[in-house]
Design an enzyme around this catalytic site. Structure first.
Site, PDB file in Angstrom:
ATOM      1  N   GLU A 157      -5.177   7.755  -1.354  1.00 14.62           N
ATOM      2  CA  GLU A 157      -3.892   8.338  -2.495  1.00 14.62           C
ATOM      3  C   GLU A 157      -2.512   9.048  -1.355  1.00 14.62           C
ATOM      4  OE1 GLU A 157      -5.621  10.513  -5.437  1.00 14.62           O
ATOM      5  OE2 GLU A 157      -7.249   9.637  -5.442  1.00 14.62           O
TER       6      GLU A 157
ATOM      7  N   THR B  42     -11.402   1.834  -6.502  1.00 16.74           N
ATOM      8  CA  THR B  42     -11.651   2.521  -6.772  1.00 16.74           C
ATOM      9  C   THR B  42     -12.275   2.146  -8.422  1.00 16.74           C
ATOM     10  OG1 THR B  42     -11.880   4.639  -5.801  1.00 16.74           O
ATOM     11  CG2 THR B  42     -12.631   4.898  -6.869  1.00 16.74           C
TER      12      THR B  42
ATOM     13  N   GLY C 251       0.591  -0.891  -0.031  1.00 14.46           N
ATOM     14  CA  GLY C 251       0.265  -0.102  -0.358  1.00 14.46           C
ATOM     15  C   GLY C 251       0.549   1.152   0.224  1.00 14.46           C
ATOM     16  N   SER C 252       0.976   1.738   1.391  1.00 22.01           N
ATOM     17  CA  SER C 252       2.295   2.844   0.970  1.00 22.01           C
ATOM     18  C   SER C 252       3.245   2.682   0.853  1.00 22.01           C
ATOM     19  CB  SER C 252       2.789   3.678   3.047  1.00 22.01           C
ATOM     20  OG  SER C 252       0.943   3.871   3.419  1.00 22.01           O
TER      21      SER C 252
ATOM     22  N   GLY D 242     -26.639  17.942  17.501  1.00 24.92           N
ATOM     23  CA  GLY D 242     -27.137  16.559  18.980  1.00 24.92           C
ATOM     24  C   GLY D 242     -26.683  15.025  18.351  1.00 24.92           C
ATOM     25  N   GLY D 243     -28.423  14.659  19.081  1.00 21.58           N
ATOM     26  CA  GLY D 243     -29.246  13.286  19.090  1.00 21.58           C
ATOM     27  C   GLY D 243     -28.981  13.021  17.279  1.00 21.58           C
TER      28      GLY D 243
END
Length: 408
Positions: free
Chosen positions: A388, A184, A139-140, A364-365
């Site tokens: 990316e 993607t 990956g990296s 809030g909620g």
């Protein structure tokens, strides 16, 4: 469900054409993209028809040469288009950014014959692209990729001279084997820009290829089950003896990793713009809700603690927008911009995460429910700090420009 109309960002655009372009994008976003975003994301539905519409409207090739079907727009304008699309639905904004990333290697490093043959369909012919660098074990550390491409004449000799659909067996063709990860548009793309090893270990042994989506031996795994952006398919891509002609090799052998990194410099600006679009959408929702919601006999927007929070959110968004536009203008002027692209990606995606989290807090909620979009924005923001190049990688890139490489 919130049906609050988005606010229009005041933009400084370089031309009347650019202003007309932003107006068109806002119309499409308001009419075609935003109304269905929540429902389709919840259902995990990929809006392929939206990408067809964007292609027909000339919005899938904006930063590329009009000779090949592009829009001749500077990155300063293209990125603001992405921001508008991402504010309406991140799946769409990010999808356009990924498509642009997938087109970059051919547009920047393909020869004239390759560009003439492939780019018109890629930029304005309804095709959708994907970019294939990462793998399950790289990956990296992308330079350690294991997907391999070998000359097809050796394969043809081994299997008795059988030739594939791309004319393999002519000696100049290639056979690709391996698995790509976190792709993607994996499984729905019409073409894949694939980085594969053609030489020894390390960055100098990698070459770029343009692989058609219907190539024999190419298949996608089931899409990943993600926290957010459920409408955007992300999948592993398997290449099992995929044969492509040498005419689909992009650039020189061994040049692929340099091409990949150059593409990512521009792609990171796309991610930055998408992040600011998402953050702006969250801020707009929070401001509107705070004006409508009453507690203790007055709108909650009258309370200083909340007003300061909104002010901080807006300031970080404006700073991020200025940062990605400054990097874009360097790119448009032909000046080095890799450090600034990493800075923009880092700051803008961290801003998106913070702003969407604060928007949930303000509601809030209600912010924690699917009745309002800010919970989806918060879930979507997280991935922008990862794709990316993680934000830890961006810090390494920035530090390398400032202090030089480690271990000198």
């Amino acid at each position: 469900m919130s049906d609050r109309a988005p606010r229009s960002v005041e933009r400084q655009l370089p031309t009347d054409e650019a202003r007309d372009l932003i107006s068109l994008v806002r119309e499409i976003a308001h009419r075609e993209i935003a109304p269905r975003a929540a429902e389709e994301e919840d259902a995990g539905r990929f809006p392929r028809e939206i990408f067809t519409l964007l292609s027909e409207s000339g919005l899938l090739g904006l930063p590329y040469d009009s000779e090949y079907g592009g829009g001749d727009q500077p990155y300063e304008v293209y990125l603001q288009v992405l921001e508008e699309l991402a504010a309406a639905r991140l799946t769409v904004g990010l999808g356009v950014s990924v498509h642009t990333l997938a087109c970059y290697p051919l547009a920047a490093h393909g020869n004239k014959e390759q560009r003439a043959e492939h780019l018109p369909a890629m930029l304005g012919g309804g095709l959708l692209g994907a970019y294939c660098l990462s793998e399950p074990s790289s990956g990296s550390d992308a330079a350690s990729l294991r997907t391999r491409a070998v000359r097809a004449d050796g394969v043809a000799a081994r299997d008795g001279g059988a030739a594939g659909a791309s004319g393999a067996g002519r000696g100049g063709d290639w056979v690709i084997d391996g698995t790509k990860a976190w792709i993607t548009h994996g499984g729905v793309a019409d073409f894949y820009t694939v980085m594969a090893r053609t030489g020894a270990a390390g960055a100098r042994g990698i070459t770029a290829f343009l692989v058609p989506g219907d190539a024999a031996g190419l298949s996608a795994a089931a899409p990943e089950k993600k926290m957010g952006m459920k409408g955007s398919p992300t999948a592993q891509l398997h290449l099992d003896g995929v044969r492509v002609s040498d005419g689909r090799r992009v650039g020189e052998e061994g040049q692929g990793f340099a091409i990949a990194l150059a593409a990512l410099d521009s792609g990171r600006l796309g991610i930055a713009a998408c992040a600011i679009g998402l953050a702006q959408a969250a801020l707009d929702e929070a401001v509107g809700y705070a004006a409508d919601r009453r507690q203790f006999g007055r709108p909650i927007s009258d309370f200083q603690g909340l007003r300061f929070l909104l002010a901080d959110m807006a300031t970080q968004i404006e700073a991020g927008r200025a940062l990605y536009l400054a990097a874009a203008r360097l790119r448009d002027a032909g000046l080095p911009f890799a450090k600034q692209a990493a800075m923009a990606k880092l700051h803008c995606t961290d801003t998106a995460m913070q702003v969407t989290t604060d928007a949930v807090q303000i509601l809030g909620g209600y912010g924690y429910t699917a009745d309002f979009p800010v919970e989806r924005y918060m879930r979507e923001a997280k991935v922008l700090q990862i794709v990316e190049g993680t934000n830890q990688i961006q810090r390494m890139v920035i530090a390398r420009h400032l202090a030089g490489p480690e271990g000198r």
